[in-house]
Design a protein around this motif. Structure first.
Motif, short mmCIF file in Angstrom:
data_model
loop_
_atom_site.label_atom_id
_atom_site.label_comp_id
_atom_site.label_asym_id
_atom_site.label_seq_id
_atom_site.Cartn_x
_atom_site.Cartn_y
_atom_site.Cartn_z
N UNK A 180 0.81 -1.22 0.00
CA UNK A 180 0.00 0.00 0.00
C UNK A 180 0.84 1.27 0.00
N UNK A 181 2.04 1.22 0.59
CA UNK A 181 2.91 2.39 0.58
C UNK A 181 3.44 2.69 -0.82
N UNK A 182 3.63 1.65 -1.62
CA UNK A 182 4.03 1.83 -3.03
C UNK A 182 2.92 2.56 -3.78
N UNK A 183 1.69 2.16 -3.54
CA UNK A 183 0.54 2.80 -4.18
C UNK A 183 0.43 4.26 -3.76
N UNK A 184 0.62 4.53 -2.48
CA UNK A 184 0.54 5.91 -2.00
C UNK A 184 1.67 6.76 -2.58
N UNK A 185 2.87 6.19 -2.69
CA UNK A 185 4.01 6.92 -3.27
C UNK A 185 3.73 7.23 -4.73
N UNK A 186 3.21 6.25 -5.45
CA UNK A 186 2.89 6.47 -6.86
C UNK A 186 1.82 7.55 -7.01
N UNK A 187 0.82 7.51 -6.16
CA UNK A 187 -0.25 8.51 -6.20
C UNK A 187 0.30 9.92 -5.95
N UNK A 188 1.18 10.06 -4.96
CA UNK A 188 1.78 11.36 -4.65
C UNK A 188 2.62 11.85 -5.82
N UNK A 189 3.44 10.97 -6.39
CA UNK A 189 4.27 11.37 -7.52
C UNK A 189 3.42 11.79 -8.72
N UNK A 198 9.95 -1.95 0.80
CA UNK A 198 9.52 -1.16 -0.36
C UNK A 198 8.42 -0.21 0.08
N UNK A 199 8.27 0.88 -0.61
CA UNK A 199 9.04 1.26 -1.79
C UNK A 199 10.40 1.83 -1.40
N UNK A 255 14.31 7.30 -0.37
CA UNK A 255 13.92 6.36 0.68
C UNK A 255 12.54 5.82 0.38
N UNK A 256 11.73 5.65 1.43
CA UNK A 256 10.39 5.09 1.28
C UNK A 256 9.32 6.16 1.19
N UNK A 257 8.07 5.72 1.32
CA UNK A 257 6.95 6.66 1.21
C UNK A 257 7.02 7.74 2.29
N UNK A 258 7.32 7.36 3.52
CA UNK A 258 7.39 8.35 4.60
C UNK A 258 8.42 9.43 4.29
N UNK A 259 9.55 9.03 3.72
CA UNK A 259 10.60 9.99 3.35
C UNK A 259 10.11 10.90 2.22
N UNK A 260 9.45 10.30 1.23
CA UNK A 260 8.91 11.08 0.11
C UNK A 260 7.87 12.08 0.60
#
Length: 87
Positions: free
Chosen positions: A14-23, A55-56, A66-71
């Motif tokens: 789910x963090x990969x999905x959230x990172x992709x959504x933010x990007x 991941x991510x 880094x990961x989603x939290x870092x992004x």
């Protein structure tokens, strides 16, 4: 033009999905995704490259974010746009 974005991910993260959504909300349409769940050798390569197991793992240009939290932290600090623009 936005910087090249590389994301190590898995299909059930789910963090990969959230990172992709933010990007994508920042205008990044082309994310190079490496699925470590489909290729165990890529997991090993990711761990060697980043020193992390989860991941991510996101690279913007040559910078390991880094990961989603870092992004997300970069976004909250107002630093993500400059990184995406290559500044």
């Amino acid at each position: 033009m936005t910087a090249h974005v590389l994301m190590y991910s898995s299909g059930v993260c789910p963090y990969c999905t959230m990172a992709e959504r933010l990007l994508k909300s920042k205008g990044v349409d082309d994310i190079e995704k490496i699925r470590i769940d489909l290729d165990p050798q890529q997991r090993d390569a990711m761990m060697q490259k980043t020193g992390r197991r989860t991941v991510p793992q996101i690279y913007i240009g040559d910078t390991h974010v880094g990961g989603f939290d870092d992004l997300n932290a970069l976004e909250r600090l107002g630093k993500l746009d400059a990184l995406l623009q290559g500044a």
